[in-house]
Design a protein around this motif. Structure first.
Motif, PDB file in Angstrom:
ATOM      1  N   GLN A 608       7.031 -27.017 -16.662  1.00  0.00           N
ATOM      2  CA  GLN A 608       7.605 -25.676 -16.755  1.00  0.00           C
ATOM      3  C   GLN A 608       6.686 -24.739 -17.531  1.00  0.00           C
ATOM      4  O   GLN A 608       6.566 -23.561 -17.202  1.00  0.00           O
ATOM      5  CB  GLN A 608       8.982 -25.735 -17.410  1.00  0.00           C
ATOM      6  N   ARG A 609       5.986 -25.255 -18.535  1.00  0.00           N
ATOM      7  CA  ARG A 609       5.049 -24.415 -19.278  1.00  0.00           C
ATOM      8  C   ARG A 609       3.893 -23.973 -18.392  1.00  0.00           C
ATOM      9  O   ARG A 609       3.374 -22.863 -18.542  1.00  0.00           O
ATOM     10  CB  ARG A 609       4.519 -25.174 -20.496  1.00  0.00           C
ATOM     11  N   LEU A 610       3.482 -24.839 -17.468  1.00  0.00           N
ATOM     12  CA  LEU A 610       2.450 -24.431 -16.513  1.00  0.00           C
ATOM     13  C   LEU A 610       2.948 -23.294 -15.634  1.00  0.00           C
ATOM     14  O   LEU A 610       2.208 -22.343 -15.341  1.00  0.00           O
ATOM     15  CB  LEU A 610       2.044 -25.614 -15.638  1.00  0.00           C
ATOM     16  N   ALA A 611       4.209 -23.375 -15.223  1.00  0.00           N
ATOM     17  CA  ALA A 611       4.776 -22.311 -14.401  1.00  0.00           C
ATOM     18  C   ALA A 611       4.849 -20.999 -15.178  1.00  0.00           C
ATOM     19  O   ALA A 611       4.561 -19.920 -14.647  1.00  0.00           O
ATOM     20  CB  ALA A 611       6.164 -22.717 -13.904  1.00  0.00           C
ATOM     21  N   VAL A 612       5.212 -21.082 -16.451  1.00  0.00           N
ATOM     22  CA  VAL A 612       5.261 -19.886 -17.295  1.00  0.00           C
ATOM     23  C   VAL A 612       3.856 -19.327 -17.481  1.00  0.00           C
ATOM     24  O   VAL A 612       3.640 -18.103 -17.462  1.00  0.00           O
ATOM     25  CB  VAL A 612       5.914 -20.210 -18.656  1.00  0.00           C
ATOM     26  N   SER A 613       2.873 -20.204 -17.656  1.00  0.00           N
ATOM     27  CA  SER A 613       1.481 -19.755 -17.803  1.00  0.00           C
ATOM     28  C   SER A 613       1.027 -18.987 -16.563  1.00  0.00           C
ATOM     29  O   SER A 613       0.324 -17.977 -16.676  1.00  0.00           O
ATOM     30  CB  SER A 613       0.556 -20.951 -18.046  1.00  0.00           C
ATOM     31  N   ARG A 614       1.424 -19.457 -15.391  1.00  0.00           N
ATOM     32  CA  ARG A 614       1.065 -18.749 -14.166  1.00  0.00           C
ATOM     33  C   ARG A 614       1.694 -17.358 -14.147  1.00  0.00           C
ATOM     34  O   ARG A 614       1.075 -16.389 -13.688  1.00  0.00           O
ATOM     35  CB  ARG A 614       1.516 -19.550 -12.942  1.00  0.00           C
ATOM     36  N   THR A 615       2.915 -17.255 -14.640  1.00  0.00           N
ATOM     37  CA  THR A 615       3.574 -15.954 -14.693  1.00  0.00           C
ATOM     38  C   THR A 615       2.861 -15.025 -15.662  1.00  0.00           C
ATOM     39  O   THR A 615       2.668 -13.834 -15.386  1.00  0.00           O
ATOM     40  CB  THR A 615       5.048 -16.123 -15.113  1.00  0.00           C
ATOM     41  N   PHE A 616       2.452 -15.554 -16.824  1.00  0.00           N
ATOM     42  CA  PHE A 616       1.712 -14.738 -17.784  1.00  0.00           C
ATOM     43  C   PHE A 616       0.376 -14.271 -17.197  1.00  0.00           C
ATOM     44  O   PHE A 616      -0.090 -13.178 -17.499  1.00  0.00           O
ATOM     45  CB  PHE A 616       1.465 -15.517 -19.073  1.00  0.00           C
ATOM     46  N   MET A 617      -0.239 -15.105 -16.391  1.00  0.00           N
ATOM     47  CA  MET A 617      -1.509 -14.736 -15.752  1.00  0.00           C
ATOM     48  C   MET A 617      -1.348 -13.451 -14.959  1.00  0.00           C
ATOM     49  O   MET A 617      -2.233 -12.593 -14.940  1.00  0.00           O
ATOM     50  CB  MET A 617      -1.951 -15.877 -14.827  1.00  0.00           C
ATOM     51  N   ARG A 618      -0.221 -13.276 -14.344  1.00  0.00           N
ATOM     52  CA  ARG A 618       0.002 -12.122 -13.484  1.00  0.00           C
ATOM     53  C   ARG A 618       0.557 -10.922 -14.254  1.00  0.00           C
ATOM     54  O   ARG A 618       0.147  -9.784 -14.032  1.00  0.00           O
ATOM     55  CB  ARG A 618       0.984 -12.482 -12.375  1.00  0.00           C
ATOM     56  N   SER A 619       1.462 -11.186 -15.177  1.00  0.00           N
ATOM     57  CA  SER A 619       2.241 -10.075 -15.748  1.00  0.00           C
ATOM     58  C   SER A 619       1.699  -9.525 -17.045  1.00  0.00           C
ATOM     59  O   SER A 619       1.918  -8.369 -17.364  1.00  0.00           O
ATOM     60  CB  SER A 619       3.684 -10.549 -15.978  1.00  0.00           C
ATOM     61  N   VAL A 620       0.976 -10.340 -17.825  1.00  0.00           N
ATOM     62  CA  VAL A 620       0.631  -9.910 -19.173  1.00  0.00           C
ATOM     63  C   VAL A 620      -0.869  -9.892 -19.417  1.00  0.00           C
ATOM     64  O   VAL A 620      -1.412  -8.976 -20.018  1.00  0.00           O
ATOM     65  CB  VAL A 620       1.313 -10.816 -20.227  1.00  0.00           C
ATOM     66  N   VAL A 621      -1.575 -10.907 -18.923  1.00  0.00           N
ATOM     67  CA  VAL A 621      -2.978 -11.084 -19.278  1.00  0.00           C
ATOM     68  C   VAL A 621      -3.838  -9.924 -18.805  1.00  0.00           C
ATOM     69  O   VAL A 621      -4.689  -9.424 -19.526  1.00  0.00           O
ATOM     70  CB  VAL A 621      -3.503 -12.408 -18.686  1.00  0.00           C
ATOM     71  N   SER A 622      -3.629  -9.487 -17.571  1.00  0.00           N
ATOM     72  CA  SER A 622      -4.505  -8.494 -16.969  1.00  0.00           C
ATOM     73  C   SER A 622      -4.218  -7.104 -17.527  1.00  0.00           C
ATOM     74  O   SER A 622      -3.090  -6.606 -17.435  1.00  0.00           O
ATOM     75  CB  SER A 622      -4.319  -8.496 -15.449  1.00  0.00           C
ATOM     76  N   GLU A 623      -5.236  -6.462 -18.089  1.00  0.00           N
ATOM     77  CA  GLU A 623      -5.066  -5.122 -18.622  1.00  0.00           C
ATOM     78  C   GLU A 623      -4.860  -4.107 -17.514  1.00  0.00           C
ATOM     79  O   GLU A 623      -4.194  -3.086 -17.707  1.00  0.00           O
ATOM     80  CB  GLU A 623      -6.296  -4.736 -19.463  1.00  0.00           C
ATOM     81  N   ASP A 624      -5.442  -4.354 -16.353  1.00  0.00           N
ATOM     82  CA  ASP A 624      -5.296  -3.436 -15.233  1.00  0.00           C
ATOM     83  C   ASP A 624      -4.179  -3.883 -14.295  1.00  0.00           C
ATOM     84  O   ASP A 624      -4.137  -3.508 -13.134  1.00  0.00           O
ATOM     85  CB  ASP A 624      -6.603  -3.313 -14.450  1.00  0.00           C
ATOM     86  N   SER A 625      -3.249  -4.692 -14.823  1.00  0.00           N
ATOM     87  CA  SER A 625      -2.152  -5.199 -14.014  1.00  0.00           C
ATOM     88  C   SER A 625      -1.273  -4.061 -13.528  1.00  0.00           C
ATOM     89  O   SER A 625      -0.990  -3.102 -14.258  1.00  0.00           O
ATOM     90  CB  SER A 625      -1.311  -6.191 -14.831  1.00  0.00           C
ATOM     91  N   LYS A 626      -0.836  -4.177 -12.272  1.00  0.00           N
ATOM     92  CA  LYS A 626       0.067  -3.199 -11.684  1.00  0.00           C
ATOM     93  C   LYS A 626       1.520  -3.640 -11.789  1.00  0.00           C
ATOM     94  O   LYS A 626       2.393  -3.039 -11.178  1.00  0.00           O
ATOM     95  CB  LYS A 626      -0.307  -2.969 -10.219  1.00  0.00           C
ATOM     96  N   VAL A 627       1.752  -4.692 -12.549  1.00  0.00           N
ATOM     97  CA  VAL A 627       3.103  -5.238 -12.686  1.00  0.00           C
ATOM     98  C   VAL A 627       3.930  -4.381 -13.635  1.00  0.00           C
ATOM     99  O   VAL A 627       3.511  -4.079 -14.753  1.00  0.00           O
ATOM    100  CB  VAL A 627       3.056  -6.695 -13.204  1.00  0.00           C
ATOM    101  N   GLY A 628       5.102  -3.982 -13.164  1.00  0.00           N
ATOM    102  CA  GLY A 628       6.015  -3.220 -14.005  1.00  0.00           C
ATOM    103  C   GLY A 628       7.371  -3.865 -14.138  1.00  0.00           C
ATOM    104  O   GLY A 628       8.223  -3.367 -14.881  1.00  0.00           O
ATOM    105  N   LEU A 629       7.590  -4.957 -13.407  1.00  0.00           N
ATOM    106  CA  LEU A 629       8.887  -5.623 -13.416  1.00  0.00           C
ATOM    107  C   LEU A 629       8.682  -7.122 -13.542  1.00  0.00           C
ATOM    108  O   LEU A 629       7.958  -7.732 -12.750  1.00  0.00           O
ATOM    109  CB  LEU A 629       9.643  -5.298 -12.115  1.00  0.00           C
TER     110      LEU A 629
END
Length: 713
Positions: A608-629
């Motif tokens: 489950q921590r690996l799954a959470v890490s994948r989510t962080f890769m998309r939502s938080v790590v990237s400074e130029d992320s287009k994620v808003g939700l």
């Protein structure tokens, strides 16, 4: 995968050691390493002939065959190879008639010898040499044809592997889950382990070859029968007998013994992992919601280009291996002995014309030729039915790429202002109702709520109350049957799907792990930055998975589920591991072969921590992320209380101003910080408000809160 008796477990004592150079022969075939004992036992396994089926609908499918031929023609060097292959097929088809003609000449020599008491030795020498030469040419043609077939098959398979990858990857969740679509995908995947396109071409060549053989041999046979007493009657009786025998005929195929095969090619392993990603239903939600199509398709093309003709699965390698050493000097030297009995009989007829009637030679020729001839007649029907099946598969191969998705794409770009999305996305459900395909019960019934941009919403309730369904509808894995879902005031059905999903990061309750390395599993959270090792490492740290990853022998390169199996057979019973992996003999009982176990042994919490890490890769790590939700569906279900508390704290800290929906059946610190809590039961929202407000209300939320709180008192 090995089948039948290939995977038989040996009762012999000892251990199979691939590294024992004295006893083991190592062969590299493409990406596969094959290890064989140098003196294995040889056994034969029966392979039944395939039953023929209906083929009356071929005309409807022929336009797809023309399309297939045009596509094959666009493949590099395919036309040249096909021309050579066609020539070899033509030569090979005429050789049986030539051999029959030589045998007929031997009969005429015998007849002339009986009548004139003399033999034309020059003609006898020429006929005998011609018969031997025909045998040699047949072997050379057959071997050359097989080798060209391998090259053609590899090129065509590589081309259509991209076609199939795209056909699988483009399907949305409800379309992919459709059983009819699954059957169609299975039908076009392969025929007998080969590309549908190449199998169809081979069936067409086989039918044409048999027709040529029948026509050419029939003309020769008629000349042989001419003037022979009761020749037509004998031929008819022989044909009827041989046809009845042929219906029960089984051929055998050697290649058994003690062996094992594995591949260590990282590109090939990743290629097979990508195939699993787009084929397995369990991966479809995250594949679609995380917009993985472009990245995985590009990576798949790169890997297939890099591997080229080496990208063959083991079944193909196994099938072609027997032909590799087929043409040898020894095999050519042995061929003349096949016709020796016929030559000896001719000489005996010359020496003793009175005691050995010529009719015996004629009878032998007639019976043997008609047996072969009638078998080919039966084979025409069998190959025609095979073509019918293959052509039908070609139609499905091209139809699958045009299957419409059940979730239609929108036309409006989202968001209009990319800077604005960094401050969150507003969400509104208006009287939304939904049933999952194939069910009559509502998963959601008349659900309405509104969440402003940047707010935190926690959805709570018992399992099956509809919490996860809300998240799936937001990311448009499915569309509601009634009502509207609005993002920034716009109906999500009008928004471009790629833009919508790029603005959302989601972790589902039934999350999946791809059959790739740990690094790739995390990196696919943001395919646009999948090659950035620093981002991947940071995501692992934020998700809490970096600690246990560092303790694994292969670290980030560890495969959670190795997508390529090892193959082996007849291993001594003392063998417990091969290539560093445990031997699984249970596969013998289930599927007739043996494979190795490839599980990593990670706990549910670690996965489950690996799954959470994948989510962080998309939502938080990237400074130029287009994620808003951010959507989190039971992300702490497998975590202990300390890890859960740490995760919630990290989520609150790192979400910034993004909007977040969090579903859970457990109440905790996250609900105290929520701007909106939705309590669900039986597919409906029964209570909504803040934590303090719902406690004062003394409703169902307050009752469950107190029950869970008492468990820690």
């Amino acid at each position: 995968m090995a089948r039948g008796r290939w995977g038989k477990k040996s009762s012999r004592k000892g251990v199979f050691d691939p590294n024992d150079a004295d006893r083991i022969k190592h062969t590299r075939i493409g990406v596969w390493d094959v290890y064989e004992e140098k003196n294995p036992e040889t056994q034969h396994i029966p392979i039944g002939a395939r039953n023929w089926e209906r083929y009356l609908e071929m005309r409807r499918d022929l336009p797809y065959v023309w399309t297939m031929l045009r596509d094959i023609g666009s493949i590099r060097d395919c036309w040249a190879l096909l021309a050579v292959y066609t020539l070899l097929e033509l030569i090979g088809s005429l050789i049986p008639a030539a051999s029959l003609w030589f045998k007929g000449q031997l009969v005429h020599i015998v007849q002339a010898a009986v009548e004139t008491r003399s033999v034309d030795k020059v003609l006898l020498t020429q006929v005998t040499a011609g018969a031997i030469l025909a045998k040699m040419v047949a072997l050379i043609v057959s071997t050359s044809r097989t080798r060209i077939s391998e090259s053609l098959g590899n090129r065509i398979r590589q081309y259509y592997s991209v076609h199939l990858f795209k056909a699988n990857a483009r399907l949305d969740v409800p379309t992919f889950e459709d059983e009819a679509i699954q059957r169609q995908l299975e039908d076009v995947s392969n025929i007998n382990g080969q590309s549908v396109a190449w199998s169809t071409l081979q069936s067409m060549y086989a039918l044409a070859s048999i027709l040529i053989q029948v026509v050419s041999q029939a003309s020769v046979l008629l000349r042989v029968l001419k003037g022979q007493p009761d020749g037509v009657l004998l031929a008819t009786i022989s044909a009827a007998h041989s046809l009845s025998e042929f219906l029960h005929y089984q051929r055998t195929s050697p290649w058994n013994g003690v062996w094992a095969a594995t591949t260590r090619n990282s590109d090939y392993i990743k290629l097979q992992g990508l195939k699993r990603v787009i084929v397995d239903v369990s991966h479809r939600k995250e594949f679609v919601s995380d917009n993985m199509l472009s990245y995985t398709l590009r990576l798949f093309r790169e890997l297939t280009d890099r591997l080229g003709e080496d990208a063959r699965d083991f079944k193909e390698v196994f099938s072609h291996r027997a032909f590799k050493q087929r043409l040898t000097l020894l095999s050519l030297m042995k061929l003349p002995f096949g016709d020796l009995p016929q030559v000896v009989f001719a000489l005996r007829a010359v020496q003793h014309p009175a005691s050995i009637p010529v009719s015996l030679a004629s009878l032998n020729l007639i019976t043997s030729t008609t047996a072969s001839f009638s078998a080919k007649l039966y084979k025409i029907f069998r190959e025609t039915s095979a073509i019918a099946d293959a052509v039908s598969s070609v139609r499905k191969l091209y139809e699958i790429i045009e299957v419409p998705n059940k979730v239609p794409d929108g036309t409006i770009p989202f968001p209009e202002d990319e800077q604005k999305i960094k401050h969150g996305v507003s969400i509104e459900f208006r009287n939304v109702s939904f049933k999952y395909p194939g069910t009559d019960e509502y998963a959601l019934r008349d659900v309405s709520f509104k969440l402003e941009a940047g707010q935190l919403c926690v959805i709570v309730g018992v399992n099956g109350s509809g919490k996860s369904t809300i998240l799936k509808l937001i990311v448009r894995l499915y569309d509601p049957e009634e009502g509207q879902i609005l993002l920034h005031g716009k109906d999500i059905r009008t928004l471009k799907l790629t833009d919508l999903r790029e603005a959302i990061s989601v972790l589902f309750q039934d999350y999946t792990h791809f059959p790739l390395s740990i690094r790739d599993n995390i990196a696919l959270g943001d395919p646009t930055h999948a090659n950035d090792d620093a981002r991947v490492a940071l995501a692992a740290k934020l998700g809490g998975s970096d600690e246990f990853i560092g303790r694994l022998p292969d670290g980030m390169d560890t495969y959670l589920d190795r997508p390529v199996r090892d193959h082996y057979s007849q291993l001594p019973e003392g063998t417990k591991t091969v290539f560093g992996r445990a031997v699984d003999y249970s596969f013998v009982r289930n599927a007739g072969g043996i494979s190795s176990v490839s599980a990593t042994g990670l706990s549910g919490g670690q996965m489950q921590r690996l799954a959470v890490s994948r989510t962080f890769m998309r939502s938080v790590v990237s400074e130029d992320s287009k994620v808003g939700l951010l959507l989190f569906d039971e992300p702490s279900a497998s975590l202990d209380p300390a890890a859960e508390h740490d995760l919630f704290a990290r989520l609150r800290e790192l979400r910034g101003s993004k909007t977040m929906l969090f579903s859970s059946h457990r109440f905790g610190n996250l609900t105290r910080h929520a701007d909106l809590i939705l309590y669900m039961d039986r597919s409906k929202i029964v209570e909504s408000g803040t934590h303090e407000g719902l406690l004062k209300h003394q409703g169902e939320y307050a009752r469950i809160w107190m029950l869970q709180a008492q468990a820690f008192l």
